[in-house]
Write a protein that holds these residues in place. Structure first.
Motif, mmCIF file in Angstrom:
data_model
loop_
_atom_site.group_PDB
_atom_site.id
_atom_site.type_symbol
_atom_site.label_atom_id
_atom_site.label_comp_id
_atom_site.label_asym_id
_atom_site.label_seq_id
_atom_site.Cartn_x
_atom_site.Cartn_y
_atom_site.Cartn_z
ATOM 1 N N ASN A 149 0.820 -1.212 0.000
ATOM 2 C CA ASN A 149 0.000 0.000 0.000
ATOM 3 C C ASN A 149 0.856 1.264 0.000
ATOM 4 N N TYR A 184 0.800 -3.103 -5.015
ATOM 5 C CA TYR A 184 -0.489 -2.471 -4.728
ATOM 6 C C TYR A 184 -1.168 -3.346 -3.690
ATOM 7 N N MET A 186 -3.805 -3.431 0.221
ATOM 8 C CA MET A 186 -4.477 -2.747 1.330
ATOM 9 C C MET A 186 -3.667 -2.901 2.604
ATOM 10 N N ARG A 187 -3.609 -1.816 3.351
ATOM 11 C CA ARG A 187 -2.940 -1.879 4.664
ATOM 12 C C ARG A 187 -3.596 -2.935 5.541
#
Ligand code: MF3
Ligand code: CO
Ligand code: CO
Length: 261
Positions: A149, A184, A186-187
């Motif tokens: 991310n 790419y 998501m945290r």
């Protein structure tokens, strides 16, 4: 399966990366308008062998050279050729691997050729910054998504896009090991980072859209819109607190001097 490395194994990966740092600095000395990517490949192969290492890319799944030489709209896996001659204003990514004492190193840097445009310079700067932002998140207890991310957000907030088809990876006795390290994500998602994991973080960033095509050679990955692309790669070991970077751009910096980005 993710294999954690012992300190001794980590030192071997570091040694392979040290040779790559020397090799890319030698290549950097030769990067100028008029030189062909095949000439760069020969310099690199000689340097790697002189240091008692084996070019890791040569013959890997049939790849025909020591270096991946990716000019301008080529993102990765460009094949060195006497027909590809560098010209003023180009950018070229040199990405390569070596094997020594059973362990791989893997390293990439995007170089300016002569004087490059302000737009190209910004792409190189932001891509490299995103690598270090990813590394800053590569801390024991964090998750892979935190790394991914950080890379994605930095590039996209600067108007660039990141490749999704290719990713970073674990490294060790194999060039490509688990886990996959996307650019790419998501945290808070993905596998937890554990001390002793050795990963290659390698943002591949496009000036325009992230879509790519393969050339007929089956290797060369090119942006579909033919805009520029940049790629930097470091090998890091996860520690408690900051990751230790096992590769270094210091020798490249000495060669490029004020042209170092
Ligand atoms: N060095 C690349 C990576 O970062 C892989 C090169 S593919 C090869 O993963 F075929 F050239 F070896
Ligand atoms: Co690489
Ligand atoms: Co890699």
């Amino acid at each position: 399966m993710i294999t954690l490395k012992t300190e001794e194994q980590i030192q071997r990966i570091k040694e392979s990366n040290r040779i790559l740092g020397i090799t890319l600095a030698e290549v950097a000395k030769a990067i100028q308008p008029g030189v062909s990517t095949l000439q760069l490949d020969k310099i690199a192969e000689q340097c790697i062998r002189d240091h008692g290492a084996i070019p890791g890319c040569l013959g890997y799944e049939g790849f025909p050279a020591t270096l991946c030489t990716s000019v301008n709209d080529v993102v990765v896996h460009g094949i060195p050729s006497d027909k590809v001659v560098l010209k003023d204003g180009d950018i070229i990514t040199i990405d390569t691997t070596v094997l020594k004492d059973g362990f791989y190193g893997d390293f990439a840097y995007t170089f300016p050729v002569g004087n490059i445009s302000a737009e190209a310079r910004k792409l190189l700067t932001v891509t490299k910054e995103s690598l270090y932002k990813g590394i800053a998140q590569a801390v024991a207890g964090h998750r892979l998504g935190d790394v991914s991310n950080a890379i994605q957000v930095h590039n996209e907030s600067n108007g660039y896009s990141v490749l999704r088809e290719l990713a970073g990876h674990g490294i060790g006795r194999e060039m490509h090991e688990d886990p996959q390290v996307d650019n790419y994500g998501m945290r808070g998602n993905g596998k937890k980072l554990v001390p002793g994991m050795v990963i290659c973080i390698e943002p591949m960033v496009c000036q325009g859209e992230r879509y790519v095509n393969f050339d007929d050679d089956g290797w060369t990955v090119r942006t579909a819109d033919h805009k520029l692309s940049a790629h930097y790669e470091h090998c890091v070991v996860i520690r408690k607190g900051q990751a230790e970077i096992l590769s270094s751009y210091d020798l490249i910096k000495e060669v490029l001097k004020e042209r170092f980005i």
